[in-house]
Design a protein around this motif. Structure first.
Motif, PDB file in Angstrom:
ATOM      1  N   UNK A   5      -9.160   3.784   3.012  1.00 26.76           N
ATOM      2  CA  UNK A   5      -9.666   4.368   4.254  1.00 26.76           C
ATOM      3  C   UNK A   5      -8.599   4.393   5.351  1.00 26.76           C
ATOM      4  N   UNK A   6      -7.369   4.168   4.982  1.00 27.32           N
ATOM      5  CA  UNK A   6      -6.253   4.320   5.904  1.00 27.32           C
ATOM      6  C   UNK A   6      -5.348   5.381   5.290  1.00 27.32           C
ATOM      7  N   UNK A   7      -4.169   4.991   4.850  1.00 23.63           N
ATOM      8  CA  UNK A   7      -3.271   5.977   4.261  1.00 23.63           C
ATOM      9  C   UNK A   7      -3.092   5.782   2.764  1.00 23.63           C
ATOM     10  N   UNK A   8      -3.739   4.775   2.190  1.00 20.06           N
ATOM     11  CA  UNK A   8      -3.605   4.498   0.766  1.00 20.06           C
ATOM     12  C   UNK A   8      -2.704   3.300   0.549  1.00 20.06           C
ATOM     13  N   UNK A   9      -2.408   3.050  -0.705  1.00 17.40           N
ATOM     14  CA  UNK A   9      -1.569   1.884  -1.048  1.00 17.40           C
ATOM     15  C   UNK A   9      -0.184   2.295  -1.524  1.00 17.40           C
ATOM     16  N   UNK A  10       0.051   3.595  -1.681  1.00 18.99           N
ATOM     17  CA  UNK A  10       1.346   4.113  -2.131  1.00 18.99           C
ATOM     18  C   UNK A  10       1.732   3.574  -3.497  1.00 18.99           C
ATOM     19  N   UNK A  11       0.769   3.263  -4.290  1.00 22.93           N
ATOM     20  CA  UNK A  11       1.048   2.742  -5.622  1.00 22.93           C
ATOM     21  C   UNK A  11       0.294   3.543  -6.659  1.00 22.93           C
ATOM     22  N   UNK A  25       2.444  11.165   5.192  1.00 23.31           N
ATOM     23  CA  UNK A  25       2.834  11.291   6.588  1.00 23.31           C
ATOM     24  C   UNK A  25       2.321  10.065   7.344  1.00 23.31           C
ATOM     25  N   UNK A  26       2.808   9.867   8.546  1.00 26.19           N
ATOM     26  CA  UNK A  26       2.341   8.764   9.382  1.00 26.19           C
ATOM     27  C   UNK A  26       1.089   9.226  10.115  1.00 26.19           C
ATOM     28  N   UNK A  27       0.006   8.494   9.931  1.00 25.22           N
ATOM     29  CA  UNK A  27      -1.246   8.843  10.599  1.00 25.22           C
ATOM     30  C   UNK A  27      -1.248   8.290  12.018  1.00 25.22           C
ATOM     31  N   UNK A  28      -1.628   9.143  12.966  1.00 24.41           N
ATOM     32  CA  UNK A  28      -1.668   8.755  14.366  1.00 24.41           C
ATOM     33  C   UNK A  28      -3.047   8.258  14.796  1.00 24.41           C
ATOM     34  N   UNK A  29      -4.049   8.408  13.918  1.00 24.94           N
ATOM     35  CA  UNK A  29      -5.424   8.069  14.277  1.00 24.94           C
ATOM     36  C   UNK A  29      -5.827   6.641  13.882  1.00 24.94           C
ATOM     37  N   UNK A  30      -4.911   5.873  13.366  1.00 23.93           N
ATOM     38  CA  UNK A  30      -5.230   4.521  12.908  1.00 23.93           C
ATOM     39  C   UNK A  30      -4.771   3.512  13.962  1.00 23.93           C
ATOM     40  N   UNK A  31      -5.639   2.592  14.359  1.00 23.55           N
ATOM     41  CA  UNK A  31      -5.229   1.604  15.357  1.00 23.55           C
ATOM     42  C   UNK A  31      -4.121   0.697  14.835  1.00 23.55           C
ATOM     43  N   UNK A  32      -3.304   0.214  15.734  1.00 21.78           N
ATOM     44  CA  UNK A  32      -2.217  -0.694  15.357  1.00 21.78           C
ATOM     45  C   UNK A  32      -2.808  -1.979  14.785  1.00 21.78           C
ATOM     46  N   UNK A  33      -2.146  -2.568  13.795  1.00 18.34           N
ATOM     47  CA  UNK A  33      -2.652  -3.817  13.221  1.00 18.34           C
ATOM     48  C   UNK A  33      -2.572  -4.957  14.229  1.00 18.34           C
ATOM     49  N   UNK A  34      -3.495  -5.915  14.078  1.00 19.62           N
ATOM     50  CA  UNK A  34      -3.523  -7.099  14.937  1.00 19.62           C
ATOM     51  C   UNK A  34      -3.736  -8.331  14.064  1.00 19.62           C
ATOM     52  N   UNK A  35      -3.217  -9.447  14.510  1.00 20.32           N
ATOM     53  CA  UNK A  35      -3.402 -10.694  13.784  1.00 20.32           C
ATOM     54  C   UNK A  35      -4.897 -10.975  13.615  1.00 20.32           C
TER      55      UNK A  35
END
Length: 137
Positions: A5-11, A25-35
């Motif tokens: 549900x993000x960009x996949x696992x690239x595997x 591509x780099x998705x702009x709609x995904x929030x930045x990760x947080x601890x």
């Protein structure tokens, strides 16, 4: 951006992403990760240094659900570390640790190591291809 549900696992998307191809591509709609952010499959972000280090993990993860309760329980951590090179490039270091508990854990560990090696090789190759295609950005 990695994850279902993000960009996949690239595997091996057929196994890890329900056959949905990872994006290129780099998705702009995904929030930045947080601890401490919750991720797929019981994982969460353990530590984060933006644009440098990501440690994700899951503890007491139930493997092979449906066969028998607690037949295999696994602790997993993964480190993704970007390291600057003297030539101005960047190197991605990945460290993955997993340990399975329970009676069949030893056998499961060996099979898991082989499967993860194949997954990680594919993932790193695809990430490298994406990074090289985005050099101009």
């Amino acid at each position: 951006q990695m994850g279902r549900e993000r960009s996949g696992y690239y595997g091996l998307d057929i196994l890890t992403n329900q056959s949905i191809p990872s994006v290129t591509f780099v998705r702009q709609d995904i929030p930045a990760p947080e601890k401490d952010m919750e991720l797929d499959g019981g994982y969460h972000i353990i530590d984060l240094i933006p644009a440098r280090q990501l440690i994700i993990g899951g503890f007491n993860l139930q493997r092979l659900p449906g066969l028998a309760q607690n037949i295999i329980v696994q602790d997993v951590t993964s480190l993704y570390l970007l390291e600057r090179q003297q030539d101005g490039g960047t190197r991605l270091l990945v460290r993955h640790r997993a340990f399975s508990y329970g009676l069949p854990g030893t056998i499961f560990n060996k099979g898991y190591e082989l499967a993860y090696f194949m997954f990680a090789s594919q993932q790193l190759d695809q990430l490298k291809q994406h990074a090289q295609s985005m050099k101009h950005l």
